[in-house]
Design a protein around this motif. Structure first.
Motif, mmCIF file in Angstrom:
data_model
loop_
_atom_site.group_PDB
_atom_site.id
_atom_site.type_symbol
_atom_site.label_atom_id
_atom_site.label_comp_id
_atom_site.label_asym_id
_atom_site.label_seq_id
_atom_site.Cartn_x
_atom_site.Cartn_y
_atom_site.Cartn_z
ATOM 1 N N ILE A 1 3.379 3.400 23.475
ATOM 2 C CA ILE A 1 4.380 3.068 24.022
ATOM 3 C C ILE A 1 5.374 4.428 24.195
ATOM 4 O O ILE A 1 6.051 4.487 25.266
ATOM 5 N N ALA A 2 5.226 5.216 23.507
ATOM 6 C CA ALA A 2 6.099 6.672 23.457
ATOM 7 C C ALA A 2 6.086 7.347 22.135
ATOM 8 O O ALA A 2 5.500 6.949 21.134
ATOM 9 N N HIS A 3 7.075 8.274 21.973
ATOM 10 C CA HIS A 3 7.102 9.044 20.753
ATOM 11 C C HIS A 3 8.553 8.558 20.153
ATOM 12 O O HIS A 3 9.670 8.671 21.045
ATOM 13 N N TRP A 4 8.638 7.959 19.019
ATOM 14 C CA TRP A 4 9.869 7.396 18.579
ATOM 15 C C TRP A 4 10.103 8.053 17.139
ATOM 16 O O TRP A 4 9.251 8.065 16.467
ATOM 17 N N ASP A 5 11.434 8.146 17.122
ATOM 18 C CA ASP A 5 11.830 8.383 15.671
ATOM 19 C C ASP A 5 12.075 7.237 14.657
ATOM 20 O O ASP A 5 13.061 6.253 15.220
ATOM 21 N N PRO A 6 11.248 6.924 13.886
ATOM 22 C CA PRO A 6 11.534 5.373 13.133
ATOM 23 C C PRO A 6 13.052 5.416 12.646
ATOM 24 O O PRO A 6 13.670 6.526 12.278
ATOM 25 N N PRO A 7 13.604 3.958 12.440
ATOM 26 C CA PRO A 7 14.834 3.948 11.759
ATOM 27 C C PRO A 7 14.733 4.091 10.468
ATOM 28 O O PRO A 7 13.826 4.332 9.688
ATOM 29 N N ASN A 8 15.866 4.078 9.674
ATOM 30 C CA ASN A 8 16.050 4.412 8.395
ATOM 31 C C ASN A 8 15.230 3.567 7.442
ATOM 32 O O ASN A 8 14.645 4.053 6.504
ATOM 33 N N TRP A 9 15.092 2.125 7.678
ATOM 34 C CA TRP A 9 14.267 1.492 6.859
ATOM 35 C C TRP A 9 12.722 2.069 6.609
ATOM 36 O O TRP A 9 12.214 1.805 5.587
ATOM 37 N N PHE A 10 12.402 2.600 7.832
ATOM 38 C CA PHE A 10 10.801 2.987 7.730
ATOM 39 C C PHE A 10 10.739 4.391 7.176
ATOM 40 O O PHE A 10 9.792 4.581 6.476
ATOM 41 N N ASP A 11 11.762 5.208 6.872
ATOM 42 C CA ASP A 11 11.496 6.412 6.505
ATOM 43 C C ASP A 11 10.959 6.222 4.896
ATOM 44 O O ASP A 11 11.365 5.477 4.040
ATOM 45 N N ALA A 12 10.145 7.199 4.725
ATOM 46 C CA ALA A 12 9.553 7.446 3.307
ATOM 47 C C ALA A 12 10.135 8.356 2.410
ATOM 48 O O ALA A 12 9.821 9.059 1.547
ATOM 49 N N PRO B 1 4.773 -1.162 -1.596
ATOM 50 C CA PRO B 1 3.324 -0.521 -1.951
ATOM 51 C C PRO B 1 2.536 -0.551 -0.538
ATOM 52 O O PRO B 1 2.549 -1.249 0.218
ATOM 53 N N ARG B 2 1.656 0.505 -0.772
ATOM 54 C CA ARG B 2 0.925 1.133 0.259
ATOM 55 C C ARG B 2 1.143 1.509 1.602
ATOM 56 O O ARG B 2 0.670 1.726 2.599
ATOM 57 N N PHE B 3 2.665 1.765 1.581
ATOM 58 C CA PHE B 3 3.306 1.896 2.825
ATOM 59 C C PHE B 3 2.999 3.442 3.349
ATOM 60 O O PHE B 3 2.853 3.538 4.502
ATOM 61 N N ASN B 4 2.515 4.209 2.401
ATOM 62 C CA ASN B 4 2.112 5.573 2.731
ATOM 63 C C ASN B 4 0.717 5.940 2.399
ATOM 64 O O ASN B 4 0.192 6.912 2.141
ATOM 65 N N ASP C 1 11.799 -7.530 1.411
ATOM 66 C CA ASP C 1 10.494 -8.337 1.097
ATOM 67 C C ASP C 1 9.644 -8.708 2.406
ATOM 68 O O ASP C 1 8.579 -8.766 2.500
ATOM 69 N N ALA C 2 10.246 -9.002 3.633
ATOM 70 C CA ALA C 2 9.799 -9.293 4.956
ATOM 71 C C ALA C 2 9.050 -7.926 5.370
ATOM 72 O O ALA C 2 7.837 -8.144 5.927
ATOM 73 N N VAL C 3 9.275 -6.546 5.118
ATOM 74 C CA VAL C 3 8.618 -5.587 5.478
ATOM 75 C C VAL C 3 7.584 -5.543 4.703
ATOM 76 O O VAL C 3 6.092 -5.221 5.105
ATOM 77 N N ALA C 4 7.695 -5.742 3.258
ATOM 78 C CA ALA C 4 6.597 -5.560 2.133
ATOM 79 C C ALA C 4 5.506 -6.569 2.407
ATOM 80 O O ALA C 4 4.405 -6.230 2.407
ATOM 81 N N ASN C 5 5.884 -7.701 2.651
ATOM 82 C CA ASN C 5 5.026 -8.960 3.008
ATOM 83 C C ASN C 5 4.242 -8.414 4.312
ATOM 84 O O ASN C 5 3.044 -8.815 4.270
ATOM 85 N N THR C 6 4.689 -7.901 5.269
ATOM 86 C CA THR C 6 4.139 -7.748 6.489
ATOM 87 C C THR C 6 3.153 -6.590 6.336
ATOM 88 O O THR C 6 1.941 -6.349 6.866
ATOM 89 N N VAL C 7 3.401 -5.664 5.507
ATOM 90 C CA VAL C 7 2.508 -4.588 5.168
ATOM 91 C C VAL C 7 1.218 -5.128 4.495
ATOM 92 O O VAL C 7 0.230 -4.749 4.638
ATOM 93 N N ALA C 8 1.715 -5.758 3.587
ATOM 94 C CA ALA C 8 0.364 -6.264 2.732
ATOM 95 C C ALA C 8 -0.399 -7.286 3.512
ATOM 96 O O ALA C 8 -1.930 -7.309 3.308
ATOM 97 N N HIS C 9 0.061 -8.077 4.455
ATOM 98 C CA HIS C 9 -0.513 -8.911 5.431
ATOM 99 C C HIS C 9 -1.725 -7.840 6.160
ATOM 100 O O HIS C 9 -2.930 -8.231 6.311
ATOM 101 N N GLU C 10 -1.022 -6.793 6.967
ATOM 102 C CA GLU C 10 -2.027 -6.100 8.047
ATOM 103 C C GLU C 10 -2.882 -5.156 7.030
ATOM 104 O O GLU C 10 -4.156 -5.233 7.717
ATOM 105 N N LEU C 11 -2.426 -4.747 5.783
ATOM 106 C CA LEU C 11 -3.442 -3.883 5.260
ATOM 107 C C LEU C 11 -4.673 -4.796 4.496
ATOM 108 O O LEU C 11 -5.905 -4.316 4.368
ATOM 109 N N ALA C 12 -4.327 -6.058 4.214
ATOM 110 C CA ALA C 12 -5.197 -6.900 3.951
ATOM 111 C C ALA C 12 -6.391 -7.156 5.083
ATOM 112 O O ALA C 12 -7.483 -7.156 4.822
#
Length: 670
Positions: free
Chosen positions: A443-454, A464-467, A550-561
């Protein structure tokens, strides 16, 4: 026509019902008799001697090979027995447990057809069948309410019954709730037995309310039960106020937050000669969930105040200021990278003549700054706050001195108060830290928004497992960001897709598509996740309702499963395991049913419903149990179904990150 529950991962709550065609004689199965009826009327139209309307299965006004094809495709299908006709039947209620979805008439192009949905709860002491009728033309949305969640079976059949063309089939809808933990109520303001003047107008009252209920989902054979939590929405939690002691009036104010409720207390006028009075306010929170089984017992909280006949500090308010705009929260991230943030603190300490506010002392302030304006120094502005400011709770302590001008100008009264506030971050904006390394894709190069920052205190640091790292990937990280779902014809990706596993490297930067070092990335899509973070969306058939962190953590858990399943079944993303991108791995003999899971792994994990000859084996097993042979269900491929059930339900516990959610408007922002 047979009922089949087909559930899109992005569709709300529940049922996608496809009714199969082909039962010409109305005996609830597709047999040689139905085939004979169609053959006898072949080529006819209304008015012909051999015209038989039962044979016109697609409703186009003539009997053709298309009608024959319907019988052939569904040959051998048998409808389920209807519920016991002696059971009492009642119309479905107008409120309660909400089930919605789509009814589709398979290969039907005629007029509207009357369809009845019947629901029977197997675990209810009252043996009652609830029903609702719908007029369906091709494909239509339906909405159905039931008295409560539970072990429901739902059937669909044409009206009147046994009138031909459509089979009846029953499927389970097993989602159960219980109250779980008690409702949690916290007094935010006032936080203790504070002193207030009866001369200063209404006293603001703020409470923090959160309630998590237990939710479980069960398969058809009832031998697998998955359990998690779901947060009750604020509109289902009623707050009732009463004055237990001391008099006055209290008014409830509309809620402006997902977790906070507000009220205004109007203190009484004190009696002549009365210097102070203790007041007790009580708030009781009632759970008004439309799902009866998840309702908690009411919880009460008592707030004690002391009302004085002298002036006091009325409130201490802290706000974030950036780019000339004032915001209600204290946050450590600017709206734009070139802007800075500072905090503006205001002490409201009104005094009625003959009293006047002599001066304000800022006894405890976590930051350096300067007074604004002239004495008595009610306004304090901090110096600019670093975007790396630690996310935490801070305490501000202020003392106000009020003076009485006669007979002695030094005669006065002092009042000290503290306020605790959270230093948060703004979710969808960017701060001074620019990091494009995890926002690189086709898509391009993007700076993720604040919620994404580690960074410390941000969601990316605590989910969990985000990084998670993979040394085979360029950049090392598994999870990456993209602002919106990409468009790719021929896939099920839509503008509401929240995340994907890119096993083939298709969304790698331009010129590097399908390279091995980009295979196996997980992409999270900002635009669609924003909607889910803010509202949670609807309850999905197999998934969980979640908002905020919870919405983001739940999505990460789904995709990593799903990623774990891919690695377990294929062994890796490199060409040695799945071939080059020109050789699609989902082909014989590696993936006979092309469901994304290799045959050998499916064979070894039959206990989880997998089957190498059926792309929907897991969904079929979950819906119908071990006798699933021949049942119609065809929407959620095995890898996606596995990720919903064993990723979302087992991979992350909703509510477990509340203590670490420092987002603006989040769980700690009060």
């Amino acid at each position: 026509m047979s009922l089949c529950l087909l559930v899109s991962p992005l569709q709300a709550q529940s049922l996608h019902i496809t009714l199969l065609n082909g039962d010409c004689d109305g005996d609830n199965e597709v047999t040689l008799s139905d085939f004979g009826i169609v053959v006898s009327a072949m080529g006819s139209v209304p008015g012909d001697p051999n015209w038989d309307p039962r044979a016109d299965l697609d409703g186009d006004g003539e009997v053709t090979l298309f009608d024959v094809g319907i019988v052939v495709r569904n040959f051998g299908q048998v409808g389920a027995e209807p519920f016991d006709p002696t059971l009492p039947r009642l119309p479905a209620p107008n409120e309660g447990y909400h089930v919605c979805g789509v009814i589709r008439l398979q290969e039907w192009y005629g007029g509207a057809v009357s369809i009845r949905l019947e629901a029977f709860r197997e675990d209810a002491p009252e043996q009652i069948v609830y029903y609702a009728d719908f007029s369906v033309e091709g494909e239509d949305f339906f909405s159905l309410y039931l008295p409560d969640a539970g072990l429901w079976r739902i059937t669909a059949q044409i009206q009147p019954p046994n009138s031909g063309q459509f089979l009846a089939m029953s499927v389970p809808h097993y989602r159960q709730y219980s109250p779980g933990d008690s409702i949690r109520v916290l007094a935010v303001q006032p936080a203790g037995a504070e002193l207030f003047s009866n001369l200063s107008g209404p006293i603001p009252i703020v409470i923090h309310v959160v309630d998590y209920d237990e939710v479980s989902i069960t398969n058809a054979d009832r031998d697998v039960r998955l359990t998690n939590k779901v947060r009750e929405t604020m509109n289902h939690l009623d707050v009732h106020w009463r004055i237990r002691h001391g008099g006055g009036m209290i008014d409830d104010r509309p809620a402006f937050s997902r977790y906070l409720r507000y009220a205004d207390y109007h203190p009484p006028a004190l009696d002549p000669g009365e210097f102070s009075r203790t007041v007790q306010l009580e708030c009781t929170v009632y759970d008004r969930s439309p799902i009866a089984s998840r309702r908690d017992e009411p919880v009460s909280l008592t707030i004690t105040l002391t009302i004085l006949d002298v002036p006091t500090i009325h409130s201490i308010v802290g706000r974030g200021v950036s780019g000339g705009t004032t915001y209600p929260s204290l946050f450590a991230s600017g709206l734009r990278r070139e802007e800075t943030v500072y905090y503006n603190w205001v002490v409201d300490a009104p005094a009625t003549l003959p009293w006047y506010l002599r001066y304000v002392e800022w006894l405890q302030m976590p930051w350096r700054g300067r007074f604004r304006g002239e004495p008595p120094w009610r306004l304090f502005d901090t110096f600019p706050i670093s975007p790396d400011e630690e996310h935490r709770r801070v305490v501000v302590e202020v003392r106000a001195t009020f003076a009485f001008p006669y007979p002695d100008p030094w005669l006065g009264f002092q009042n000290t108060k503290t306020r605790s506030r959270a230093i948060t971050f703004r979710l969808f904006t960017h701060d001074e830290m620019c990091d494009f390394s995890r926002g690189i894709s086709s898509i391009a190069h993007w700076d993720p928004p604040n919620w994404f920052d580690a960074r410390p205190g941000h969601w990316g640091a605590v989910i969990p497992r985000f990084n998670e790292m993979d040394p085979n990937l360029d950049g090392g990280y598994v999870v990456y960001y993209a602002p919106r779902p990409p468009s790719r014809p021929g896939t099920d990706i839509t503008d509401t897709t929240v995340g994907i596993l890119d096993w083939s490297g298709y969304w790698a930067p331009y010129g590097l598509q399908h390279s091995e070092q980009y295979r196996g990335r997980v992409y999270l899509f900002g635009s669609s996740l924003k909607a889910r973070i803010e509202s949670g969306g609807a309850v999905r058939r197999y998934g969980l309702w979640a908002d905020g962190i919870d919405a983001v953590a739940n999505t990460v858990a789904h995709e990593l499963a799903e990623r774990d399943l891919f690695l377990a079944s294929w062994g890796g993303f490199d060409s040695a395991h799945i071939g080059s991108y020109l050789f699609h791995p989902f082909r014989r003999p590696y993936d006979e049913d092309m469901d994304g899971v290799c045959d050998s792994w499916e064979h070894l994990h039959r206990s989880l419903g997998f089957g190498k000859d059926d792309p929907y084996a897991v969904e079929r097993w979950w819906l119908y149990g071990k006798d699933a042979t021949g049942r119609e269900v065809c929407t959620v491929l095995d890898h996606e179904m596995y990720a919903q059930l064993f990723g979302e339900w087992n991979g992350y516990l909703v509510g477990s990150l509340d203590e670490q959610d420092w987002s603006e408007g989040g769980r700690q922002d009060y």
